[in-house]
Write a protein that holds these residues in place. Sequence first.
Motif: not given
Length: 82
Positions: A53-82
Amino acid sequence: IGERIELSETLQNALRYAPAAALIAIIAPEMFFTQASSDVEINSPYFWGGICSIIAFWLSKSMLLTIILGMLAFTIIRLVLA
């Protein structure tokens, strides 16, 4: 209240950062620490979701894209680590 009490310019500038500081104070412990330990946990989906999320916001300055990418990364990593 703003009309009755006049705050100095310095105090007004400092108060602009209060909402961001409060948000960081709420999110940072969840992102960096687990409930079982006070050590920084880098294998946590919260940590990597936050970093993405930090990297997405730093690169895009878009709050919507930040939320989407952060949640996507969280979900993918949670599924991989589970």
